[in-house]
Design an enzyme around this catalytic site. Structure first.
Site, mmCIF file in Angstrom:
data_model
loop_
_atom_site.group_PDB
_atom_site.id
_atom_site.type_symbol
_atom_site.label_atom_id
_atom_site.label_comp_id
_atom_site.label_asym_id
_atom_site.label_seq_id
_atom_site.Cartn_x
_atom_site.Cartn_y
_atom_site.Cartn_z
ATOM 1 N N GLU A 1 25.646 -6.977 -59.403
ATOM 2 C CA GLU A 1 26.712 -6.236 -58.550
ATOM 3 C C GLU A 1 27.659 -7.270 -57.776
ATOM 4 O O GLU A 1 27.087 -8.373 -56.951
ATOM 5 C CB GLU A 1 25.810 -5.562 -57.476
ATOM 6 C CG GLU A 1 26.764 -4.696 -56.561
ATOM 7 C CD GLU A 1 26.032 -3.776 -55.403
ATOM 8 O OE1 GLU A 1 24.672 -3.525 -55.725
ATOM 9 O OE2 GLU A 1 26.503 -3.494 -54.496
ATOM 10 N N LYS B 1 18.891 -0.211 -49.106
ATOM 11 C CA LYS B 1 19.449 -0.564 -50.614
ATOM 12 C C LYS B 1 20.168 -1.748 -50.143
ATOM 13 O O LYS B 1 19.907 -2.736 -51.042
ATOM 14 C CB LYS B 1 20.034 0.687 -51.008
ATOM 15 C CG LYS B 1 20.726 0.541 -52.390
ATOM 16 C CD LYS B 1 21.828 -0.424 -52.823
ATOM 17 C CE LYS B 1 22.317 -0.845 -54.065
ATOM 18 N NZ LYS B 1 23.271 -1.571 -54.398
#
Ligand code: NAD
Length: 430
Positions: free
Chosen positions: A83, A270
């Protein structure tokens, strides 16, 4: 070739032979098959020993987060993640924490829990009491036989807990073995110990043991970290766009939102796991174990909540704190067989699993701080979009300097699409 998945003897084939079958099954092009079969630092032989039915390896970027000062020691943090923005955000948060001394981290002894399930016990309450009455005897025996050689490394069985739970299948006695795993994550070690001791529990309780397995809710093995972000540094970092006090309040309100709303808390956590997992994966640790443990731990107050906490100190600076379970190790699993995991540990320079757990907690806190700061001020899409635009530019075929030129133009136009990237690229190349 017929699309048939019941391939007998697949596991006995070499990775190359297996790949040929997969190629035919999925009608892969030669390029696709070649990409899948190509190995890097993790060679075919080592990969084939790690799991079953290997046909190749996959790669993820390995980045380094800078600026981390933890307990007065400087660290470069290896992060394996796909990411964008995560590594940059961690480095940014760590830099902003430095003026107030960086991160202060602590950890508990590395005690994991092994569970033994006893069913068919006539008097469960009495059985639990009887097991506890023989606690010392059982601990002494466990450390004497020491089936996984933990005592030699300073670990071993520390305590026993026993309780009765009511379940849809009736009452059961659940025994917890508290095992100090030192530098091992401990799953194999604890599972073996649970199996070794289960006949003793059957004898004492008159019941039958079923499950004998580690608990991934490692609430006896946690790491804490704390950092202070000065309000004036926050204001400076926002280039004067936001008042320091407003940023501090915004972050505390963002945390309070997560505290009271599980929908938000899930995303809050998260973000923490973006940092935690990246280090856990880089060091070859079991990220499923760490993930499972973290989310269960986040529910311990009876409702799912955030793993971090934010408040203000007397000067109005932001104080961030985290506590997470850290079922990680430096020995066992693939931590010592994956060539890149070994390099990651060398870069970190950690001496034991406790130190690694303190680093991981600090990275989780940094990651969370960075996300909340962005969310509570300018929003995260601006930064994300810049990186997203670079990916789209690469997808459209841009190379070298063109990547940034194409990305910047798309961001400026607020049109981040492959077809637009291709057009811009054509214009540049003309
Ligand atoms: P392991 O059994 O491979 O290695 C641990 C052993 O290393 C110890 O038993 C000890 O003899 C030795 N050792 C050497 N130096 C040591 C030191 N300084 N401190 C402690 N031990 C030392 O590994 P493990 O940690 O028991 O198991 C980890 C693996 O188990 C991971 O790969 C994980 O994926 C897997 N696993 C996880 C689960 C789960 O539910 N989380 C379940 C099963 C297996």
């Amino acid at each position: 070739m017929e699309r048939k998945s019941d391939i007998s003897g697949f596991h006995e084939l070499s990775p190359k032979k297996r790949l040929e079958l997969v190629k035919a099954f999925a009608e892969l092009t030669p390029e696709e098959a070649k990409a899948l079969g190509k190995t890097g630092a993790l060679d075919e032989k080592t990969a084939d020993m790690m799991i079953e039915n290997v046909v190749g390896t996959t790669e993820l970027p390995f980045g380094i987060a800078t600026n981390f000062l933890i307990n007065g020691k400087d660290y470069l943090i290896p992060m394996v993640i796909e990411e964008p923005s995560v590594v940059a955000a961690a480095s940014f948060a760590a830099k902003l924490a430095r003026p107030a001394g960086g991160f202060t981290a602590t950890s508990t002894p590395p005690v994991m829990i092994g569970q033994v399930q006893l069913v068919g016990v006539k008097n469960p309450e009495k059985a639990a009491r009887d097991i506890l009455a023989k606690k010392q005897q059982i601990i002494d025996y466990a450390n004497e036989v020491d089936p996984c050689v933990l005592v030699k490394f300073g670990g071993g069985m520390r305590d026993i807990e026993a309780r009765v739970i009511a379940t849809p299948a009736g009452k059961m006695v659940i025994v917890h073995l508290l095992v100090d795993c030192r530098d091992a994550m401990g799953a194999n070690a604890v599972n073996t110990l649970a199996e070794t001791l289960s006949p003793m529990f059957e004898d004492i309780s008159g019941g039958k043991t079923r499950l004998r397995i580690i608990s991934n809710l490692a609430d006896k093995r946690t790491a804490k970290s704390k950092a202070v972000w000065k309000k004036e540094d926050l204001e400076k970092a926002s280039k004067g766009q936001f008042k320091g006090e407003d940023i501090v309040n915004g972050i505390i309100e963002a945390w309070a939102f997560a505290f009271s709303d599980p929908y938000r808390a899930t995303t809050h956590n998260k973000g923490i796991m973006n940092g935690v997992d990246a280090v856990v994966i880089a060091t070859g640790n079991d990220w499923r174990a760490v993930e499972a443990g973290a989310h269960a731990f986040a529910s311990m107050r009876g409702r799912y909540g955030p793993l971090t906490k934010y408040s203000k100190d007397k000067d109005g600076n932001l104080v961030g704190e985290i506590e997470i379970p850290t079922a990680i190790g430096l020995v066992g699993g693939v931590t010592r067989t994956h060539p890149i995991a070994k390099v990651a540990v060398r870069i970190l320079g950690v001496k034991n699993a406790n130190e690694l757990s303190e680093v991981i907690a600090s990275v989780g806190l940094a990651q969370n701080f960075a996300a909340l700061r962005a969310l509570a001020t300018e929003g995260i899409q601006k930064g994300h979009m810049r990186l997203h635009a670079r990916n789209i530019a690469v997808m459209a075929g841009a190379e070298g300097k063109d990547v940034d030129i194409v990305a910047a133009k798309m961001v400026g136009e607020k049109r981040i699409r492959v077809d637009r990237a291709k057009e811009i690229l054509e214009e540049i190349r003309k």
